[in-house]
Scaffold this motif. Structure first.
Motif, short mmCIF file in Angstrom:
data_model
loop_
_atom_site.label_atom_id
_atom_site.label_comp_id
_atom_site.label_asym_id
_atom_site.label_seq_id
_atom_site.Cartn_x
_atom_site.Cartn_y
_atom_site.Cartn_z
N UNK A 7 6.13 3.70 3.54
CA UNK A 7 5.67 4.97 3.42
C UNK A 7 5.49 5.54 2.12
N UNK A 8 6.65 5.43 1.48
CA UNK A 8 6.70 6.14 -0.17
C UNK A 8 5.67 5.43 -0.91
N UNK A 9 5.69 4.11 -0.75
CA UNK A 9 4.61 3.28 -1.58
C UNK A 9 3.17 3.85 -1.40
N UNK A 10 2.86 3.96 -0.10
CA UNK A 10 1.52 4.33 0.16
C UNK A 10 1.25 5.67 -0.42
N UNK A 11 1.99 6.57 -0.19
CA UNK A 11 1.81 7.89 -0.80
C UNK A 11 1.73 7.96 -2.38
N UNK A 12 2.71 7.26 -3.10
CA UNK A 12 2.64 7.05 -4.52
C UNK A 12 1.82 6.24 -4.95
N UNK A 13 1.26 5.12 -4.26
CA UNK A 13 -0.04 4.38 -4.82
C UNK A 13 -1.30 4.96 -4.83
N UNK A 14 -1.33 6.17 -3.76
CA UNK A 14 -2.46 6.68 -3.92
C UNK A 14 -2.64 7.68 -5.05
N UNK A 15 -1.43 8.04 -5.54
CA UNK A 15 -1.61 9.13 -6.84
C UNK A 15 -1.47 8.50 -8.34
N UNK A 16 -1.42 6.86 -8.25
CA UNK A 16 -0.70 6.40 -9.56
C UNK A 16 -2.07 5.84 -9.99
N UNK A 32 10.58 -8.73 17.53
CA UNK A 32 10.68 -8.09 16.28
C UNK A 32 9.45 -8.18 15.44
N UNK A 33 8.47 -9.05 15.76
CA UNK A 33 7.34 -9.26 14.95
C UNK A 33 6.36 -8.12 15.37
N UNK A 34 6.37 -7.65 16.80
CA UNK A 34 5.55 -6.45 17.15
C UNK A 34 6.19 -5.21 16.72
N UNK A 35 7.45 -5.03 16.52
CA UNK A 35 8.12 -3.72 15.82
C UNK A 35 7.61 -3.60 14.60
N UNK A 36 7.44 -4.81 13.75
CA UNK A 36 6.89 -4.90 12.35
C UNK A 36 5.75 -4.35 12.20
N UNK A 37 4.74 -4.79 13.12
CA UNK A 37 3.47 -4.39 13.39
C UNK A 37 3.58 -2.94 13.52
N UNK A 38 4.35 -2.36 14.40
CA UNK A 38 4.18 -0.93 14.50
C UNK A 38 4.67 -0.18 13.74
N UNK A 39 5.61 -0.55 12.76
CA UNK A 39 6.33 0.14 11.75
C UNK A 39 5.31 -0.02 10.49
N UNK A 40 4.61 -1.05 10.55
CA UNK A 40 3.53 -1.04 9.34
C UNK A 40 2.59 0.11 9.60
N UNK A 41 2.26 0.16 10.69
CA UNK A 41 1.02 1.21 10.94
C UNK A 41 1.68 2.55 10.89
N UNK A 42 2.81 2.77 11.34
CA UNK A 42 3.37 4.10 11.18
C UNK A 42 3.63 4.33 9.56
N UNK A 43 3.64 3.30 8.66
CA UNK A 43 4.02 3.59 7.47
C UNK A 43 2.68 3.96 6.69
#
Length: 350
Positions: free
Chosen positions: A256-265, A28-39
């Motif tokens: 993913x949405x946080x990363x997108x919106x943070x860059x615009x706010x 699960x920890x490795x899956x979290x790392x991969x999901x974080x990179x994807x986000x």
């Protein structure tokens, strides 16, 4: 590892906090790392501790979470930390996966042994957790690594923030990032007070961000608008997998949405206030303080074997620890007893 780029001229630095969301599974920890990179986050962060470095194994009063609305109600501190901790043997594999995916990575050490362990990874930065921001011993040791230091400010008064920053700078830390934080789980947006971000930047002349325990991404976006250059959110690849932190964590799509919106706010409003909300005050018990960890008879010396700095926080501040050592006890003490102000007075310690 690349130099960490934090500041207004860079995109918001988004940290995915793994915490206990791995639920005891390295897979699960490795899956979290991969999901974080994807986000698209900037970094993945671990917490480095064990149940034994945090507290002692007991169900005595004060060592069990009994706050009515706490998501951890009924857990002993020992069992909670045992369930939530990331095994130290996993760190190398987790960091290796992050590096392979181009993610920056670091951790929050909770005691000197964790700092010593993490040195082998040559991490670019360390973090001080909210409940540790008054642990002056820990801050001194981290500052002496000469690495940048992120300090989370949950539960801290302005005086305690000043003490932590001054100690860090005096001991060699040249770059400090402060994180406004409400130490409630989950936290309420009304307790966040984002106008404090600008106040902190001016007063301490450093970068300021937000360690956000609210649900969703709205508060984090508002923090960017108020000048935050760092956002930290607890993260899991699938919130359907229940863990000690999943109820206030983001999943992959939300991150993913946080990363997108943070860059615009870039603009928002709030209030500049420094106080502990009523819901937050109950968590003062999670601070580290001085405790008796072996039975002591009157006349015996206080030593590192019978006196420790552990959670919960019913004892005196850890800054008195070294002053207490080698003094002789003025009364009998039982295992698991907090060392209190009256005990300091008996020893004439100020």
């Amino acid at each position: 590892m690349a130099i960490i780029q934090i500041g207004k001229k860079f995109k918001p630095y988004i940290i995915a906090e793994m915490s206990g969301n791995h639920n005891g599974s390295l897979n699960n920890a490795i899956k979290i790392v991969r999901a974080a990179a994807d986000a698209g986050v900037s970094a993945i962060k671990l917490q480095t501790y064990t149940a034994d470095t945090m507290t002692i194994k007991t169900s005595k009063k004060g060592f069990v979470v009994n706050s009515k609305n706490s998501i951890w109600k009924g857990y002993s501190l020992y069992n909670l930390y045992k369930k939530a901790h990331t095994p130290w043997s996993w760190h190398k594999k987790i960091f290796k996966e992050a590096k392979k995916l181009g993610l920056q990575y670091f951790s929050t050490p909770f005691d000197p042994s964790a700092i010593k362990f993490l040195k082998q990874f040559n991490l670019p930065i360390y973090k001080v957790a909210s409940f540790e921001n008054t642990d002056i011993r820990l801050i001194k040791l981290l500052a002496k690594t000469r690495k940048p230091l992120i300090i989370s400010l949950g539960l801290a008064t302005i005086g305690q923030i000043e003490e932590a920053v001054n100690i860090a700078r005096k001991n060699g830390c040249k770059r400090i990032i402060l994180l406004k934080c409400t130490s409630d789980y989950p936290a309420k947006s009304k307790d966040t007070n984002l106008n404090a971000i600008e106040f902190l930047k001016k007063k301490f002349k450093c970068e300021v961000g937000l360690s956000d325990h609210t649900k969703g991404i709205g508060v984090a976006i508002a923090a960017i608008a108020k000048g935050a250059t760092v956002i930290e959110k607890h993260f899991t690849f699938d919130k359907r997998i229940k863990s000690v932190d999943s109820s206030f964590s983001l999943d992959t799509n939300e991150m993913k949405q946080l990363v997108i919106e943070a860059n615009a706010a870039w603009e928002a409003e709030g209030r500049v206030e420094f106080f502990k909300s009523q819901s937050e005050k109950k968590n003062l018990i999670f601070r580290r303080s001085v405790y008796i960890v072996k039975n002591i008879k009157k006349g015996e010396k206080f030593t590192s074997k019978n006196l420790k700095c552990i959670r919960p926080g019913f004892g005196v501040n850890t800054k008195f620890y070294e002053k207490i050592l080698n003094n002789r006890s003025q009364k009998n003490y039982q295992f698991g007893t907090p060392f209190r102000e009256n005990d300091l007075k008996r020893l004439k310690i100020k």
